[in-house]
Design an enzyme around this catalytic site. Sequence first.
Site, mmCIF file in Angstrom:
data_model
loop_
_atom_site.group_PDB
_atom_site.id
_atom_site.type_symbol
_atom_site.label_atom_id
_atom_site.label_comp_id
_atom_site.label_asym_id
_atom_site.label_seq_id
_atom_site.Cartn_x
_atom_site.Cartn_y
_atom_site.Cartn_z
ATOM 1 N N CYS A 2 0.839 -1.174 0.000
ATOM 2 C CA CYS A 2 0.000 0.000 0.000
ATOM 3 C C CYS A 2 0.892 1.249 0.000
ATOM 4 O O CYS A 2 1.864 1.325 0.732
ATOM 5 C CB CYS A 2 -0.949 0.089 1.195
ATOM 6 S SG CYS A 2 -2.125 -1.253 1.239
ATOM 7 N N ARG A 27 4.099 -0.599 -4.569
ATOM 8 C CA ARG A 27 3.704 -0.998 -3.215
ATOM 9 C C ARG A 27 2.350 -1.696 -3.182
ATOM 10 O O ARG A 27 1.890 -2.128 -2.125
ATOM 11 C CB ARG A 27 3.658 0.230 -2.291
ATOM 12 C CG ARG A 27 4.967 0.964 -2.192
ATOM 13 C CD ARG A 27 4.856 2.149 -1.271
ATOM 14 N NE ARG A 27 4.655 1.726 0.103
ATOM 15 C CZ ARG A 27 5.629 1.459 0.967
ATOM 16 N NH1 ARG A 27 6.870 1.611 0.599
ATOM 17 N NH2 ARG A 27 5.353 1.069 2.183
ATOM 18 N N TRP A 74 -2.712 -2.823 -1.683
ATOM 19 C CA TRP A 74 -2.397 -4.244 -1.808
ATOM 20 C C TRP A 74 -3.291 -4.929 -0.775
ATOM 21 O O TRP A 74 -3.130 -4.724 0.425
ATOM 22 C CB TRP A 74 -0.920 -4.514 -1.507
ATOM 23 C CG TRP A 74 -0.526 -5.922 -1.781
ATOM 24 C CD1 TRP A 74 -0.176 -6.472 -2.994
ATOM 25 C CD2 TRP A 74 -0.432 -6.993 -0.832
ATOM 26 N NE1 TRP A 74 0.118 -7.796 -2.851
ATOM 27 C CE2 TRP A 74 -0.026 -8.146 -1.540
ATOM 28 C CE3 TRP A 74 -0.648 -7.097 0.544
ATOM 29 C CZ2 TRP A 74 0.171 -9.382 -0.922
ATOM 30 C CZ3 TRP A 74 -0.465 -8.326 1.151
ATOM 31 C CH2 TRP A 74 -0.050 -9.453 0.423
ATOM 32 N N ASN A 100 -1.793 2.411 5.476
ATOM 33 C CA ASN A 100 -0.891 1.339 5.078
ATOM 34 C C ASN A 100 -0.531 0.580 6.346
ATOM 35 O O ASN A 100 -0.112 1.195 7.325
ATOM 36 C CB ASN A 100 0.368 1.950 4.431
ATOM 37 C CG ASN A 100 1.502 0.946 4.290
ATOM 38 O OD1 ASN A 100 1.259 -0.249 4.138
ATOM 39 N ND2 ASN A 100 2.724 1.423 4.338
ATOM 40 N N GLY A 101 -0.714 -0.752 6.337
ATOM 41 C CA GLY A 101 -0.377 -1.548 7.522
ATOM 42 C C GLY A 101 -1.480 -2.534 7.826
ATOM 43 O O GLY A 101 -2.337 -2.805 6.974
ATOM 44 N N GLU A 478 17.167 -18.516 -6.576
ATOM 45 C CA GLU A 478 16.871 -17.147 -7.001
ATOM 46 C C GLU A 478 16.389 -17.119 -8.459
ATOM 47 O O GLU A 478 15.433 -16.411 -8.789
ATOM 48 C CB GLU A 478 18.133 -16.281 -6.801
ATOM 49 C CG GLU A 478 18.024 -14.844 -7.244
ATOM 50 C CD GLU A 478 16.883 -14.054 -6.608
ATOM 51 O OE1 GLU A 478 16.295 -14.497 -5.617
ATOM 52 O OE2 GLU A 478 16.561 -12.973 -7.149
ATOM 53 N N LYS A 482 12.622 -15.795 -9.708
ATOM 54 C CA LYS A 482 12.376 -14.744 -10.717
ATOM 55 C C LYS A 482 11.395 -15.245 -11.773
ATOM 56 O O LYS A 482 10.493 -14.527 -12.169
ATOM 57 C CB LYS A 482 13.683 -14.313 -11.419
ATOM 58 C CG LYS A 482 14.651 -13.537 -10.584
ATOM 59 C CD LYS A 482 14.236 -12.115 -10.275
ATOM 60 C CE LYS A 482 13.601 -12.000 -8.922
ATOM 61 N NZ LYS A 482 14.382 -11.818 -7.773
ATOM 62 N N GLU A 485 7.793 -15.453 -10.270
ATOM 63 C CA GLU A 485 7.069 -14.227 -9.924
ATOM 64 C C GLU A 485 6.757 -13.338 -11.113
ATOM 65 O O GLU A 485 5.716 -12.696 -11.130
ATOM 66 C CB GLU A 485 7.771 -13.441 -8.812
ATOM 67 C CG GLU A 485 9.120 -12.892 -9.167
ATOM 68 C CD GLU A 485 9.794 -12.169 -8.020
ATOM 69 O OE1 GLU A 485 9.105 -11.592 -7.180
ATOM 70 O OE2 GLU A 485 11.039 -12.173 -7.978
ATOM 71 N N HIS A 501 16.114 -37.918 -4.580
ATOM 72 C CA HIS A 501 15.329 -38.241 -3.370
ATOM 73 C C HIS A 501 13.854 -37.927 -3.581
ATOM 74 O O HIS A 501 13.096 -37.838 -2.626
ATOM 75 C CB HIS A 501 15.891 -37.467 -2.173
ATOM 76 C CG HIS A 501 17.307 -37.826 -1.887
ATOM 77 N ND1 HIS A 501 17.688 -39.054 -1.397
ATOM 78 C CD2 HIS A 501 18.460 -37.136 -2.085
ATOM 79 C CE1 HIS A 501 19.008 -39.099 -1.278
ATOM 80 N NE2 HIS A 501 19.492 -37.946 -1.695
ATOM 81 N N LYS A 598 5.966 -4.693 -3.607
ATOM 82 C CA LYS A 598 7.303 -4.572 -3.029
ATOM 83 C C LYS A 598 7.145 -4.045 -1.608
ATOM 84 O O LYS A 598 6.155 -3.412 -1.297
ATOM 85 C CB LYS A 598 8.089 -3.571 -3.873
ATOM 86 C CG LYS A 598 9.569 -3.846 -3.888
ATOM 87 C CD LYS A 598 10.243 -3.068 -4.946
ATOM 88 C CE LYS A 598 11.720 -3.347 -4.941
ATOM 89 N NZ LYS A 598 12.050 -4.659 -5.490
HETATM 90 C C1 F6R Z 1 11.657 -11.210 -5.044
HETATM 91 C C2 F6R Z 1 11.542 -10.166 -4.052
HETATM 92 C C3 F6R Z 1 11.145 -10.542 -2.677
HETATM 93 C C4 F6R Z 1 11.952 -9.728 -1.639
HETATM 94 C C5 F6R Z 1 11.408 -10.016 -0.230
HETATM 95 C C6 F6R Z 1 12.230 -9.351 0.830
HETATM 96 O O1 F6R Z 1 12.051 -10.720 -6.281
HETATM 97 O O2 F6R Z 1 11.721 -9.010 -4.334
HETATM 98 O O3 F6R Z 1 11.280 -11.904 -2.452
HETATM 99 O O4 F6R Z 1 13.287 -10.080 -1.727
HETATM 100 O O5 F6R Z 1 10.085 -9.573 -0.160
HETATM 101 O O6 F6R Z 1 12.243 -7.969 0.652
HETATM 102 P P1 F6R Z 1 13.313 -7.062 1.375
HETATM 103 O O7 F6R Z 1 14.638 -7.395 0.800
HETATM 104 O O8 F6R Z 1 12.888 -5.666 1.061
HETATM 105 O O9 F6R Z 1 13.238 -7.377 2.832
#
Ligand code: F6R
Length: 603
Positions: A2, A27, A74, A100-101, A478, A482, A485, A501, A598
């Site tokens: 948010c 956000r 969000w 937000n929260g 990783e 990617k 997502e 396994h 994010k």
């Molecule tokens: C994946 C991604 C998330 C963040 C996770 C932690 O591409 O961006 O998995 O890595 O939400 O976020 P931070 O690093 O901001 O604590």
Amino acid sequence: MCGISGYIGHRDAIDIAITILQGQEYRGYDSAGLAAIVDGKLCKKKEVGKVAVLKESLELEKWQSQISIAHTRWATHGKPSLANAHPHHDHTHQCLLVHNGIIENYEVLQKELISLGISFNSQTDTEVISQLVGVCYQGNLLEAVQKAVSRLEGAFAIAVMHAAHPDEIILATKESPLCVGRGQQEMFIASDPGAFVRYTRGVVYLHSCELARVTKQGLEVFCTQLKPKQKTIQTLGLEASDVSKGQYPHYMLKEIYEQERSVKHAMLSHCDDAQGSALFEELDLDHLNIERSIILACGTSYHAGLVAAQMLEEWTRLPVRVEVASEFRYRPSIVEPNTLVIAISQSGETADTLAALRALKHKCCYSIGLCNVQNSTLTREVDASVFLRAGPEIGVASTKAFTSQLVLLSLFALKLARLRGMSVQEGQSILRDIQGLPEQVKQVLLQRSHIQDIAKRYACYHNFFYLGRRYMFPAALEGALKLKEIAYINANGYAAGEMKHGPIALIHPDCPTVACMQDLVTLPKMMSNLSEVKARDGKIIAIISEGMKVELADDVIYIPQVRDELAPILTTVATQLLAYEIASLKGCEIDQPRNLAKSVTVE
Ligand code: F6R
């Protein structure tokens, strides 16, 4: 999660609040809404979907206003819908707020308010705040907000407007970010200051448990008892170009390409060539007797932690645990003496990482935050912070922050290793390799058209494996994350040795494997694991160092040779490009993948 924006001044408040909101759309983007005072009346507009939809419908209204608050959501409580979109009003419809929260005690408060005859219009936790403010209001908005927030449990950043107070916006925060940009007779409000950098670079960050009254003329900040507090105005070290896409179609691609520079920035002022060591003036390590370490993080940052743990153990021989913060916070936090805690978070606002840190803070000998965002909550709660200096990361999928985290963690491991007996020569050799990374990242980026061709052949598959061993295991995790997502493809990151396994049952011609093969120590074993894949007709895309041969692979991405510890940086740039190209071929919303946001400020 948010985004909040706001404006009060002499210009078009609606246009500015919307522009600031668009700068924070990463956000959350389930719904958006705005409140403004138009011709003396409090008005609101909400839309399901992105800010652009709200902007379009506001353009039809042709409202004129000099005071406005807005929100991009969000969804946490209640699905994305008009009713659940912010702003939310009180029972008198005179007060509107954005939030937000998460309010943890909202059900209790809701029952209490219902017993007073208040009816609710949404399924959100936020509406209890607007209704509470309405119930507490007796002519002074600041006091009403203060009374209302004193009843809240959980995390919040709120911006509140009232029809009877057309010259002020009231803010309140607890464990959620909010800041105010100062202009000339105008003030800007945002969750993330990067969103208003085009208007002003003077910023005041609100800290947890602060309230503020924002007027055209200025900002007054108060503690929870409404005693005034002095705040310093800081200068944003950002330019408007840092937060624009420039010539790129997506922020993610821009940020992938920025890595040559961001990796270089990460190491600036940290390299001690003469001593073959690293400099961390921001840390006070010398008096500490560190005997072990715990790394806390989530998502991509957790993958950086996995790489760092191996490196620290190998170079320093200190035992290191890496913990997924969301799990760790519910375990008994058993901490042995002389434990160093490292919390890794790009945003510095991830609720789980903060909660795990809080559980350990008073039990460890020292806590370090590795963070990209200045003034974020994490940086205020640790003993010391190391900054990535990667510049704002706006694409929801983390890219440049990950590689910068790895550079800094390798420098930090080098520093500890030198303190614990690694020779100058060995230190210098590691440092030279770290300093060679920007050029090597550039070489990987030059592979883009080759990776594009590979993406064309594989974009049709619905399932992938990403395999790796040792330093390539986190790289595989990783890479798979990617692809999941941003391209919405089921991708399993796995330790290659674990395949037999169980998961090998899934290998068949329609399930390709991305083999992360830059770890020299385990390369022969990895080759055997790939033979097992090939024997079951699985297709293989190998990512391997130049000069190596991998005959089993259907496609190969060659990347520069580098020591195993640093290889996840280069392999990851290649897997980022592969995921990006596949997502782009599939027409996915790369910068704003569905269901994501994010800065995960909720549990
Ligand atoms: C994946 C991604 C998330 C963040 C996770 C932690 O591409 O961006 O998995 O890595 O939400 O976020 P931070 O690093 O901001 O604590």
